[in-house]
Scaffold this motif. Structure first.
Motif, short mmCIF file in Angstrom:
data_model
loop_
_atom_site.label_atom_id
_atom_site.label_comp_id
_atom_site.label_asym_id
_atom_site.label_seq_id
_atom_site.Cartn_x
_atom_site.Cartn_y
_atom_site.Cartn_z
N GLU A 45 0.58 -1.54 0.29
CA GLU A 45 0.17 -0.18 -0.29
C GLU A 45 0.71 1.10 0.18
OE1 GLU A 45 -3.79 -1.61 2.95
OE2 GLU A 45 -2.82 0.05 3.26
N ILE A 46 2.02 1.16 1.00
CA ILE A 46 2.66 2.42 0.91
C ILE A 46 3.42 2.88 -0.50
CG2 ILE A 46 4.01 3.34 2.20
CD1 ILE A 46 3.73 1.94 4.83
N SER A 47 3.87 1.69 -1.50
CA SER A 47 4.48 1.77 -2.30
C SER A 47 3.78 2.41 -2.89
CB SER A 47 4.51 0.22 -3.00
OG SER A 47 4.91 0.23 -4.79
N ASP A 49 1.34 4.21 -2.56
CA ASP A 49 1.16 6.34 -1.93
C ASP A 49 2.71 6.52 -2.22
OD1 ASP A 49 -0.92 5.48 -0.62
OD2 ASP A 49 0.18 5.98 1.16
N GLU A 50 3.77 6.03 -2.83
CA GLU A 50 4.61 6.86 -3.23
C GLU A 50 4.72 6.55 -5.00
OE1 GLU A 50 6.41 7.60 -1.24
OE2 GLU A 50 6.79 6.26 0.97
N ALA A 51 4.03 6.02 -5.63
CA ALA A 51 3.70 5.92 -6.81
C ALA A 51 2.63 7.37 -7.37
CB ALA A 51 3.09 4.07 -7.57
N GLU A 93 14.69 6.58 5.51
CA GLU A 93 14.31 7.41 4.07
C GLU A 93 12.78 7.83 4.52
OE1 GLU A 93 15.51 6.40 0.90
OE2 GLU A 93 17.60 5.83 2.03
N GLU A 94 11.62 7.68 5.47
CA GLU A 94 10.73 9.10 4.92
C GLU A 94 11.15 10.01 5.87
OE1 GLU A 94 7.59 8.03 3.82
OE2 GLU A 94 7.98 6.06 3.50
N THR A 95 12.13 10.10 7.34
CA THR A 95 12.11 10.97 7.98
C THR A 95 13.38 11.69 7.11
OG1 THR A 95 12.60 9.40 9.74
CG2 THR A 95 13.57 11.29 9.82
N ASP A 125 1.70 12.73 4.49
CA ASP A 125 0.82 10.50 4.17
C ASP A 125 2.25 10.58 4.08
OD1 ASP A 125 -0.86 10.64 2.63
OD2 ASP A 125 -0.05 10.51 0.53
N GLU A 126 3.61 11.75 4.28
CA GLU A 126 5.27 10.63 4.70
C GLU A 126 4.98 10.57 6.42
OE1 GLU A 126 6.29 9.32 1.69
OE2 GLU A 126 7.39 10.96 0.53
N GLN A 127 4.22 11.41 6.87
CA GLN A 127 4.55 11.38 8.46
C GLN A 127 3.67 10.37 8.80
OE1 GLN A 127 2.99 15.00 9.70
NE2 GLN A 127 5.11 15.96 9.49
FE LIG Z 1 6.74 7.51 2.06
#
Ligand SMILES: [Fe+2]
Ligand SMILES: [Fe+2]
Length: 137
Positions: A45-47, A49-51, A93-95, A125-127
Motif C-alpha cells: 500500500e505504501i508503495s 502511495d509513493e507512486a 528514508e521517510e524521515t 502521507d510521509e508522516q
Molecule cells: Fe513514504
C-alpha cells in the motif's frame, strides 16, 4: 527560489519517489516471519502511495513548464531481507523525505495554492508512513 530551481528540486524528489515505490514493492515481496502477510500488504500500500506522489510531482513539474524526469535515485534503492532492517531503512528514508519536502515547502509562496497543498499532502502521507512503520516495530 527561481522557477527552474524549483523544477530541479521537484525532479530530485521525483527520482526519490521512483526509488521509494520500487524499494517498498521489493521489501513487500521479500518480507517473511510472523505477521508477514499483514506487513507485506501494508508495504505494498505504501508503495502505491509513493507512486501517487510521483504522479502528483509530474503534474506539478509540467504545470511549472518543466519536464518530469524518468530517472531513479539509485542511492534510495536499499536492499533488505529481514523485517528489522526493512523497517529501519524505510523509517530513515521517510524521515529524510519529510525533511527534504519541508525544505522545498518553505520556499513556495502560500499563494501558489496547488503546489503548496500538494507538498503538504505528500508530507502528511510521509508522516503517516513513518508513524505506521514505527508501530510495526
Ligand atoms: Fe513514504
Ligand atoms: Fe513519497
Amino acid at each position: 527560489m527561481s522557477n527552474s530551481e524549483l523544477i530541479e528540486q521537484l525532479n530530485n524528489m521525483l527520482m526519490q519517489e521512483h526509488a521509494c515505490q520500487i524499494r517498498y514493492a521489493t521489501h513487500a515481496a521479500v518480507v517473511s516471519g510472523p505477521a508477514s502477510e499483514e506487513i507485506k500488504e501494508r508495504l505494498l500500500e505504501i508503495s502505491g502511495d509513493e507512486a501517487e506522489h510521483a504522479k502528483k510531482l509530474r503534474d506539478r513539474i509540467v504545470a511549472l513548464g518543466g519536464k518530469p524526469t524518468l530517472k531513479v535515485h539509485e542511492a534510495d534503492l536499499k536492499e533488505a531481507y529481514d523485517l528489522a532492517s526493512i523497517l529501519q531503512i524505510n523509517m530513515r528514508e521517510e524521515t529524510e523525505a519529510i525533511t527534504a519536502y519541508t525544505k522545498i515547502l518553505e520556499t513556495v509562496p502560500q499563494s501558489n495554492v496547488i503546489l503548496y497543498r500538494t507538498l503538504q499532502d505528500i508530507i502528511q502521507d510521509e508522516q503517516e508512513h513513518l508513524e505506521e512503520l514505527t508501530n510495526l516495530l
